[in-house]
Design a protein around this motif. Structure first.
Motif, short mmCIF file in Angstrom:
data_model
loop_
_atom_site.label_atom_id
_atom_site.label_comp_id
_atom_site.label_asym_id
_atom_site.label_seq_id
_atom_site.Cartn_x
_atom_site.Cartn_y
_atom_site.Cartn_z
N GLN A 110 0.84 -1.20 0.00
CA GLN A 110 0.00 0.00 0.00
C GLN A 110 0.87 1.25 0.00
O GLN A 110 1.83 1.37 0.77
CB GLN A 110 -0.90 0.01 1.23
CG GLN A 110 -1.83 1.21 1.31
CD GLN A 110 -2.76 1.12 2.51
OE1 GLN A 110 -2.95 0.04 3.06
NE2 GLN A 110 -3.32 2.24 2.91
N ASP A 111 0.54 2.20 -0.89
CA ASP A 111 1.27 3.46 -0.93
C ASP A 111 0.97 4.26 0.33
O ASP A 111 -0.19 4.46 0.70
CB ASP A 111 0.89 4.28 -2.16
CG ASP A 111 1.50 3.70 -3.43
OD1 ASP A 111 2.59 3.11 -3.34
OD2 ASP A 111 0.87 3.83 -4.50
N ILE A 112 2.02 4.72 0.97
CA ILE A 112 1.89 5.59 2.14
C ILE A 112 2.03 7.02 1.66
O ILE A 112 3.03 7.38 1.01
CB ILE A 112 2.97 5.24 3.19
CG1 ILE A 112 2.77 3.81 3.70
CG2 ILE A 112 2.95 6.23 4.35
CD1 ILE A 112 3.89 3.31 4.61
N THR A 113 1.07 7.86 1.97
CA THR A 113 1.07 9.24 1.47
C THR A 113 1.60 10.24 2.49
O THR A 113 1.95 11.37 2.13
CB THR A 113 -0.35 9.65 1.06
OG1 THR A 113 -1.23 9.50 2.19
CG2 THR A 113 -0.85 8.76 -0.08
N ALA A 114 1.64 9.86 3.74
CA ALA A 114 2.20 10.71 4.80
C ALA A 114 2.49 9.81 6.00
O ALA A 114 1.85 8.77 6.18
CB ALA A 114 1.25 11.83 5.18
#
Length: 771
Positions: A110-114
Motif C-alpha cells: 500500500q502506498d503511504i502518502t504521509a
C-alpha cells in the motif's frame, strides 16, 4: 523424532532431530555460534523422572551422569549412573538480543502518502547501528524506520519497501548518552523532517514513493536477510506511528508531555504506551490491534522520560503504581538471553531409587589438543511418593544462578578453576555474560538471569580462592556438609530454593531444615515459607554466611530470576537508581532483604556483616561452654576461649571469614547514625551467642551497608535461638562453616549435638573426617 539406543538396559536419547517447540517459530535475533562445549539440563528433578540435556559442542564428547561422591575433589569417587556412547559434535547457536515483534504490520504494497514516527529513547551506547522502530529488512525489504548509526546519529529512513538506498536516510545529530530524548520523523508527501527534543534538526525534499514492504514491524531491532539485527541497547518509551505528518506545535507539545499521554485520533496507526510493566505482551492503544510480543525478555519497571529514579528516597513509602509522573519505558539489550532454546540431545530417566543430592552431567572432551571436563549440575529430589527423610537440605540454587556470570565460558584445562564475580573467560567476547554481579555489555544494569541456560559456575570444582587455599562459595561450598552427613549416617532429602518458593508446603514433613553454603538470594515466598515452618515448631540449622541478603523473584513458570541491587551497596549495580529497584515480576521493592520487609535477623537471628577473602579465615572461640549444644548428648570438650572450626594443625580449612553473619545487637553497635526516614530495629529476645569468630582487620558494614570498623574484632557469631514466635534456630554465621566442619572433630561433635537436640540421631557410628 528422537534417535534412541539402549545403554545398560536403559533407554537414552542421543540426538534430537527436527524437534521444534511452538515458541521456536518466533522471530529471533541473528544466530551466534559458540566454540567448545556448553550444556544445561533441568536444574532440579525428582528421582524417577526424565532429565533432558541440551548440548552445543564443536567437538566430540562423552557424557556421564553422576552422583557426586565423598571425595570432594576426586571425580573417581562419584557414583556413575550411566555413560552415553561418544557423541558427535552438535552445534546449537544462541540468539541474544531483546526486541518487540508486532504481528500486524503495515500493509506491504500500500502506498503511504504521509507518515510520522515518534518515540523517546535513552541510548546506553552510541557506537553501533541500532534500530528504534520500523519495517526494515536490509538489504532487500527496506520500508521505513527510525534508528541510530555507528556514530550515534539519529536517522529517519523512508523507502519503497525494496532495496536499501542510503541517500534516502535523513541523518540528524548525535544523541546524548544515557539521557532520554524525544525523536520524531515526519513526511508530508513532499518533505522529510527530523526533530529531537522539540527542535527541528534536519529536513530534506522527498517525493516518495513510500511503502512498508514485506519486512516485519519491530521495536528495538530491524532485520538483515531475516533475523533481527541492530538491536537497541537502550530504553524506549511511547513509540507511535501516525498516518500523517505532525505539525511543529504538536511535536513540541508531545515533547513537553514527556510520554505520559498516549497518542490518540484516527490518524494513529499504532501507539504502544508500555504500561504493562511485566510479561511479554505489549498492547497497542490505537484500536488497530498492533499488539507486540517481547522477544528475549526486555526489562520493565525502569520509568519513563518524566521520571528521575535517583530522586526516590531510599527510606519511605514510595509506591511506583501511585506515582503519576513515573511514566513507562522498556529497556532492551543486545545481549539479553534467558533461554538458549536448544533442542534436547540426551535424555535419561533417573532411577526412582536414586538418593537425593547433588548430581552432574559430566562431559569429557578434548579442545585444542587438551582433555577437559565440563559439568552441568542438577539437584535430585527424593522420588514422588517415597517416604521422606527427617532432614531436609536446601540447595542455594538462587545464589548459583545469581553468580552465573559467563554461562558460555571456555572450559578450563585444570580440574579446578577460580570463579569470581565476573566469571571466567568467555568463549567469545560478545556472548552474553550478565548476572547479578556483571552488567550487560553496553552497561545496562543486569536485573535478570535465566534458568534454561548453562551454569558452569555451579560446577563441583569451582573455587573462590587460589587452588592452594581450596575455598569455594558456590555449589562446592555445600559439598562438605553433605559429605559429612552421609559419612555419619544421616539420611537427608534435598530441595532447591525454587522448590520452596513455589511449594512452601514441601517443608511440612521435616524435623530439621538445613540451610547450607552461600544462601544469599531469597524470594519473599521462601522467607515466608521458612517463617511459617518455624512458627509451627520447626527446627532450622544454618551452615551458611551472607545468608538472606538480597531479594529475588521468579516469573510465573520459574524460568527467569530477577534481582535489583541499588548502586549504593557493595555488590550493587552501578546504574541501578533507587527508582528502579521495584521488581517487574511482582511489583515489590527489591535490593537488600532487610529493606524489603524480610530481614534475615528477624527470621534466623543473624544478618550479613561484610565481604572479604577466604585467605584471612579464622576459627570460632567458645563463649558459652556450658550450653547444652556443647554438652549433650556428647561433651565437645571445649572451655571458654578455646577454639574450634579449623584444621587440627592450625592451617586451612578454617570456618570463619568470608561474608559472615552477626547479631542485630552487633550491627546496632556498628551503626553510628540512622539515615533520614530509616529505622534501626531492636533485636528480638532469646538469642544466645555460643561462639564467635574474630578478624580485627576485616572489612565490615553497618546496618545500612556503610563501611565501618569492627568492635573488638568480632566478625562472626554462632547462635542458638528459641524464637518467641515459635521454632528453634542454630546458626553458624559463616559461609565456610561446612568447610571447617569437614576437618574438625570438635565441630563435628557440636553438629551431632545440634541435630540430636532437634530430634535427629545418627543411623550409624561416625564415619571419620571428609577426605
Amino acid at each position: 523424532m528422537l534417535s534412541q539406543l539402549r545403554c545398560n538396559g536403559i533407554a537414552v536419547c542421543l540426538v534430537a532431530v527436527g524437534v521444534v517447540r511452538a515458541e521456536d517459530a518466533l522471530p529471533l535475533p541473528r544466530p551466534m555460534p559458540l566454540e567448545g562445549l556448553h550444556a544445561y539440563s533441568e536444574k532440579v528433578i525428582s528421582a524417577g523422572d526424565t532429565i533432558h540435556f541440551r548440548v552445543s559442542s564443536t567437538v566430540p564428547y562423552e557424557l556421564s551422569i553422576c552422583r557426586l561422591g565423598h571425595a570432594v575433589d576426586d571425580p573417581a569417587s562419584d557414583e556413575v549412573l550411566v555413560t552415553f556412547p561418544e557423541a558427535p559434535p552438535v552445534s546449537q547457536p544462541i540468539h541474544p538480543g531483546s526486541f518487540v515483534h508486532v504481528e500486524r504490520f503495515l500493509a506491504p504494497e500500500q502506498d503511504i502518502t504521509a507518515l510520522t514516527l515518534e518515540c523517546w529513547v535513552r541510548p546506553w551506547r552510541l557506537n553501533a547501528w541500532q534500530s528504534l522502530l520500523g519495517q526494515h529488512n536490509y538489504p532487500a525489504a527496506c520500508g521505513y524506520g527510525l534508528g541510530l548509526d555507528a556514530e550515534g546519529r539519529v536517522h529517519f529512513y523512508l523507502g519503497d519497501g525494496g532495496t536499501y538506498r542510503p541517500e534516502q536516510a535523513l541523518p540528524g545529530p548525535v544523541l546524548a548518552h544515557r539521557q532520554w530524548q524525544h525523536v520524531v520523523g515526519t513526511w508530508d508527501g513532499v518533505t522529510k523532517t527530523l526533530w529531537v527534543n522539540g527542535q527541528l534538526v534536519a529536513q530534506d525534499k522527498y517525493a516518495g514513493p513510500v511503502r512498508a514492504g514485506t519486512a516485519p514491524l519491530w521495536l528495538g531491532a530491524c532485520g538483515h536477510d531475516g533475523p533481527a539485527v541492530n538491536i537497541l541497547d537502550g530504553d524506549l518509551a511511547m513509540p507511535v506511528i501516525y498516518s500523517r505528518a505532525l505539525a511543529a506545535d504538536e511535536i513540541v507539545a508531545r515533547y513537553h508531555d514527556q510520554a505520559l499521554t498516549p497518542a490518540a485520533g484516527a490518524d494513529v496507526l499504532a501507539c504502544w504506551p508500555l504500561t504493562e510493566e511485566r510479561g511479554d505482551h505489549v498492547a497497542d492503544a490505537s484500536g488497530h490491534a498492533r499488539h507486540g510480543r517481547i522477544i528475549n525478555a526486555a526489562t520493565w519497571m525502569i520509568g519513563g522520560p518524566s521520571f528521575d529514579g535517583s530522586q526516590v528516597p531510599r527510606f519511605g513509602d514510595y509506591e511506583p503504581s501511585q506515582d503519576r509522573r513515573r511514566g513507562h519505558g522498556l529497556r532492551f539489550a543486545a545481549d539479553d538471553l534467558y533461554d538458549c532454546r536448544w533442542q534436547v540431545t540426551h535424555e535419561y530417566t533417573i532411577p526412582a531409587t536414586a538418593k537425593p543430592g547433588l548430581y552432574v552431567g559430566r562431559f569429557r572432551f578434548s579442545l585444542d589438543g587438551q582433555p577437559r571436563l565440563y559439568h552441568a549440575t542438577f539437584v535430585v529430589r527424593r522420588a514422588s511418593g517415597a517416604p521422606r527423610a527427617p532432614l531436609l537440605v536446601i540447595a542455594a540454587t538462587s545464589t548459583w544462578l545469581a553468580y552465573q556470570a559467563t554461562p558460555f565460558a571456555i572450559t578450563p584445562v585444570a580440574l579446578h578453576n577460580f570463579w569470581d564475580i565476573a566469571g571466567i573467560t568467555n568463549s567469545r567476547d560478545d556472548a552474553p555474560a550478565h548476572c547479578m554481579y556483571r552488567d550487560h555489555h553496553a552497561g545496562q544494569p543486569a536485573y535478570k538471569v535465566g534458568v534454561h541456560m548453562p551454569w558452569p559456575n555451579a560446577g563441583p570444582y569451582v573455587l573462590y580462592s587460589a587452588p592452594s587455599v581450596g575455598y569455594s562459595h558456590l555449589m562446592r561450598a555445600e559439598r562438605f556438609a553433605l559429605v559429612w552427613l552421609e559419612q555419619n549416617g544421616y539420611d537427608y532429602d534435598m530441595l532447591s530454593d525454587l522448590d520452596i518458593h513455589r511449594h512452601p508446603e514441601l517443608l511440612d514433613p521435616y524435623q530439621v531444615v538445613l540451610i547450607n553454603g552461600h544462601s544469599e538470594y531469597w524470594s519473599r515466598e521462601e522467607f515466608d515459607a521458612i517463617d511459617r515452618y518455624l512458627c509451627r515448631g520447626g527446627n532450622v540449622a544454618v551452615l551458611s554466611g551472607n545468608t538472606l541478603c538480597w531479594r529475588v523473584s521468579y516469573n510465573e513458570d520459574g524460568t527467569i530470576m530477577e534481582c535489583r541491587k541499588l548502586n549504593a551497596f557493595a555488590g550493587g549495580r552501578p546504574g541501578c537508581t533507587m527508582g528502579e529497584i521495584w521488581h517487574s515480576q511482582d511489583g515489590r521493592k527489591g535490593s537488600l532483604t532487610r529493606e524489603c520487609g524480610m530481614p534475615a535477623w528477624q527470621l534466623l537471628g543473624l544478618d550479613s556483616l561484610g565481604f572479604w577473602g577466604a585467605e584471612s579465615n579464622a576459627v570460632y572461640e567458645v563463649r558459652e561452654p556450658g550450653h547444652v549444644l556443647f554438652q549433650q548428648p556428647e561433651p565437645v570438650g571445649l572451655a571458654a576461649g578455646e577454639t574450634f572450626g579449623g584444621a587440627p594443625d592450625g592451617g586451612l580449612p578454617k570456618a570463619v571469614g568470608h561474608e559472615p553473619d552477626v547479631r542485630l545487637s552487633l550491627l546496632r553497635e556498628l551503626t553510628v547514625d540512622v539515615p533520614p526516614g530509616a529505622i534501626l530495629p531492636e533485636e528480638p529476645p532469646g538469642i544466645v551467642t555460643i561462639a564467635e569468630g574474630k578478624q580485627p582487620h576485616a572489612a565490615a558494614f553497618d546496618y545500612f551497608f556503610r563501611p565501618v570498623r569492627l568492635v573488638d574484632g568480632v566478625a562472626c557469631q554462632m547462635i542458638y535461638w528459641e524464637r518467641p514466635q515459635g521454632g528453634r534456630v542454630f546458626h553458624t554465621g559463616s559461609l565456610g562453616a561446612g568447610w571447617g566442619l569437614s576437618v574438625d572433630p570438635r565441630f563435628q561433635t557440636l553438629m551431632r549435638n545440634v541435630l540430636a537436640h532437634f530430634g535427629i540421631r545418627q543411623a550409624t557410628s561416625p564415619g571419620g573426617l571428609v577426605p
